[in-house]
Every structure is written in structure tokens, then in C-alpha cells.
Design a protein around this motif. Structure first.
Motif, PDB file in Angstrom:
ATOM      1  N   ARG A  71      -5.592  -3.916 -10.901  1.00  0.00           N
ATOM      2  CA  ARG A  71      -5.345  -4.792  -9.762  1.00  0.00           C
ATOM      3  C   ARG A  71      -4.000  -5.516  -9.845  1.00  0.00           C
ATOM      4  N   ARG A  72      -3.164  -5.117 -10.795  1.00  0.00           N
ATOM      5  CA  ARG A  72      -1.812  -5.683 -10.921  1.00  0.00           C
ATOM      6  C   ARG A  72      -0.745  -4.593 -10.832  1.00  0.00           C
ATOM      7  N   ARG A  73      -1.166  -3.347 -10.593  1.00  0.00           N
ATOM      8  CA  ARG A  73      -0.253  -2.195 -10.553  1.00  0.00           C
ATOM      9  C   ARG A  73       0.189  -1.932  -9.114  1.00  0.00           C
ATOM     10  N   TRP A  74       1.482  -1.927  -8.899  1.00  0.00           N
ATOM     11  CA  TRP A  74       2.035  -1.661  -7.572  1.00  0.00           C
ATOM     12  C   TRP A  74       2.882  -0.397  -7.616  1.00  0.00           C
ATOM     13  N   VAL A  75       2.739   0.431  -6.600  1.00  0.00           N
ATOM     14  CA  VAL A  75       3.574   1.622  -6.446  1.00  0.00           C
ATOM     15  C   VAL A  75       4.186   1.589  -5.054  1.00  0.00           C
ATOM     16  N   LEU A  76       5.299   2.297  -4.903  1.00  0.00           N
ATOM     17  CA  LEU A  76       5.939   2.397  -3.601  1.00  0.00           C
ATOM     18  C   LEU A  76       5.545   3.723  -2.967  1.00  0.00           C
ATOM     19  N   THR A  77       5.116   3.654  -1.729  1.00  0.00           N
ATOM     20  CA  THR A  77       4.736   4.862  -1.006  1.00  0.00           C
ATOM     21  C   THR A  77       5.996   5.537  -0.467  1.00  0.00           C
ATOM     22  N   PRO A  78       5.924   6.799  -0.085  1.00  0.00           N
ATOM     23  CA  PRO A  78       7.112   7.488   0.439  1.00  0.00           C
ATOM     24  C   PRO A  78       7.740   6.813   1.664  1.00  0.00           C
ATOM     25  N   ASP A  79       6.944   6.055   2.416  1.00  0.00           N
ATOM     26  CA  ASP A  79       7.505   5.384   3.596  1.00  0.00           C
ATOM     27  C   ASP A  79       8.034   3.988   3.280  1.00  0.00           C
ATOM     28  N   GLY A  80       8.094   3.608   1.992  1.00  0.00           N
ATOM     29  CA  GLY A  80       8.714   2.352   1.595  1.00  0.00           C
ATOM     30  C   GLY A  80       7.797   1.151   1.520  1.00  0.00           C
ATOM     31  N   ASN A  81       6.502   1.360   1.651  1.00  0.00           N
ATOM     32  CA  ASN A  81       5.547   0.264   1.509  1.00  0.00           C
ATOM     33  C   ASN A  81       5.111   0.124   0.060  1.00  0.00           C
ATOM     34  N   ALA A  82       4.744  -1.086  -0.317  1.00  0.00           N
ATOM     35  CA  ALA A  82       4.170  -1.314  -1.641  1.00  0.00           C
ATOM     36  C   ALA A  82       2.648  -1.251  -1.518  1.00  0.00           C
ATOM     37  N   MET A  83       2.030  -0.595  -2.475  1.00  0.00           N
ATOM     38  CA  MET A  83       0.583  -0.432  -2.454  1.00  0.00           C
ATOM     39  C   MET A  83       0.025  -0.797  -3.825  1.00  0.00           C
ATOM     40  N   ASN A  84      -0.995  -1.630  -3.833  1.00  0.00           N
ATOM     41  CA  ASN A  84      -1.667  -2.014  -5.066  1.00  0.00           C
ATOM     42  C   ASN A  84      -2.684  -0.927  -5.408  1.00  0.00           C
ATOM     43  N   LEU A  85      -2.656  -0.460  -6.644  1.00  0.00           N
ATOM     44  CA  LEU A  85      -3.561   0.625  -7.047  1.00  0.00           C
ATOM     45  C   LEU A  85      -4.976   0.146  -7.352  1.00  0.00           C
ATOM     46  N   TRP A  86      -5.194  -1.132  -7.373  1.00  0.00           N
ATOM     47  CA  TRP A  86      -6.485  -1.724  -7.689  1.00  0.00           C
ATOM     48  C   TRP A  86      -7.032  -1.157  -8.993  1.00  0.00           C
ATOM     49  N   ASP A  87      -8.232  -0.607  -8.953  1.00  0.00           N
ATOM     50  CA  ASP A  87      -8.878  -0.135 -10.185  1.00  0.00           C
ATOM     51  C   ASP A  87      -8.629   1.337 -10.469  1.00  0.00           C
ATOM     52  N   ALA A  88      -7.827   1.992  -9.661  1.00  0.00           N
ATOM     53  CA  ALA A  88      -7.577   3.419  -9.858  1.00  0.00           C
ATOM     54  C   ALA A  88      -6.946   3.646 -11.234  1.00  0.00           C
ATOM     55  N   GLU A  89      -7.480   4.571 -11.970  1.00  0.00           N
ATOM     56  CA  GLU A  89      -6.950   4.899 -13.294  1.00  0.00           C
ATOM     57  C   GLU A  89      -5.674   5.710 -13.113  1.00  0.00           C
ATOM     58  N   PRO A  90      -4.549   5.233 -13.664  1.00  0.00           N
ATOM     59  CA  PRO A  90      -3.289   5.954 -13.469  1.00  0.00           C
ATOM     60  C   PRO A  90      -3.256   7.258 -14.260  1.00  0.00           C
ATOM     61  N   LEU A  91      -2.536   8.222 -13.722  1.00  0.00           N
ATOM     62  CA  LEU A  91      -2.333   9.477 -14.435  1.00  0.00           C
ATOM     63  C   LEU A  91      -1.401   9.220 -15.624  1.00  0.00           C
TER      64      LEU A  91
END
Length: 143
Positions: A71-91
């Protein structure tokens, strides 16, 4: 066949404003400067997937996602938005960004890994340079 007039939020669809606040997406929108309102350090500001909500991300900081609490992990989407990954386990090998509030020296510390504490201390040092100039400090004479 269904009630199409009912537009109330369902329990499984959280309110965008509440969800944005929980994730720290509370930054002022442009044209306001992308500075932290607490420490005044400049940040990277991105729109989120919550309409009208922006988040301040720590500039130039990319960290291995598995070292950041859920719930502290942020990624940028291809369209330039920031998205919080929440509980998703990262690759394996995934890099993510962190919200500035996680390492802001003027906010109450959150649960965070050791590297974030070091970054918070560095931000504190930087912010002190902005505000606590020595009393006898003057601009250099350019003439």
C-alpha cells in the motif's frame, strides 16, 4: 431489468476522495507548484486514477518494490498517471516510486523500511538548508 437510476456507491467501490486521502493523493493540482506543503521540498507530482486527485512522489527515487511495504508502492501507468499497487505482490525486479509523505521530515513517521528512514533524514537536512540560514548570512557582493 435493473434499477439504472441508482448511482450510489456500492460497498465494493470505495469513495474516490476517501481512497485518495488514504493513499496520500492529496497534492494540490497544477498550476500550484509541486512542493510539499510541510517541508517545502520540490516533488514530482502526478495525477492519480482518482479523478481530480494528485500525488507527490519523491523525485529521482526508484526502489525495488519488494522492499516497500504494501500500500506504499506507486507505479506510473503508460498514460502518465500514478497508481498505488496496494497489496499486489510485485514481480521480481519490479521498481516502484514512493509518495513523499512516507519520507517527509515534518510528518509523523509511518511504518517504513530502514532505507526510508535514511531518506527522511536526508530530506530533513535539505529542508533545513531552505529555512535555517545563519543570522549573519548575506548574499555575496556581485559588484
Amino acid at each position: 431489468m435493473g434499477d439504472t437510476e441508482n448511482t450510489a456507491d456500492r460497498p465494493d467501490r470505495p469513495n474516490n476522495a476517501l481512497q485518495a486521502a488514504l493513499e496520500g493523493a492529496t497534492a494540490q493540482s497544477p498550476p500550484a507548484p509541486p512542493d510539499c506543503p510541510h517541508c517545502a521540498l520540490p516533488q514530482d507530482r502526478y495525477p492519480t486514477l482518482y479523478d481530480g486527485h494528485w500525488v507527490l512522489l519523491e523525485p529521482r527515487i526508484f526502489v525495488p518494490a519488494h522492499t516497500v511495504p504494501p500500500r506504499r508502492r506507486w507505479v506510473l501507468t503508460p498514460d502518465g498517471n500514478a497508481m498505488n499497487l496496494w497489496d499486489a505482490e510485485p514481480l521480481p525486479g519490479t521498481q516502484c516510486r514512493i509518495a513523499h509523505r512516507m519520507v517527509c521530515p515534518y510528518l509523523e513517521p509511518e511504518d517504513r523500511p530502514l532505507w526510508a528512514t535514511a531518506l527522511r533524514k536526508e530530506n530533513e537536512r535539505k529542508s533545513q538548508r531552505l529555512f535555517n540560514l545563519p543570522e549573519d548570512w548575506n548574499l555575496p557582493d556581485t559588484g
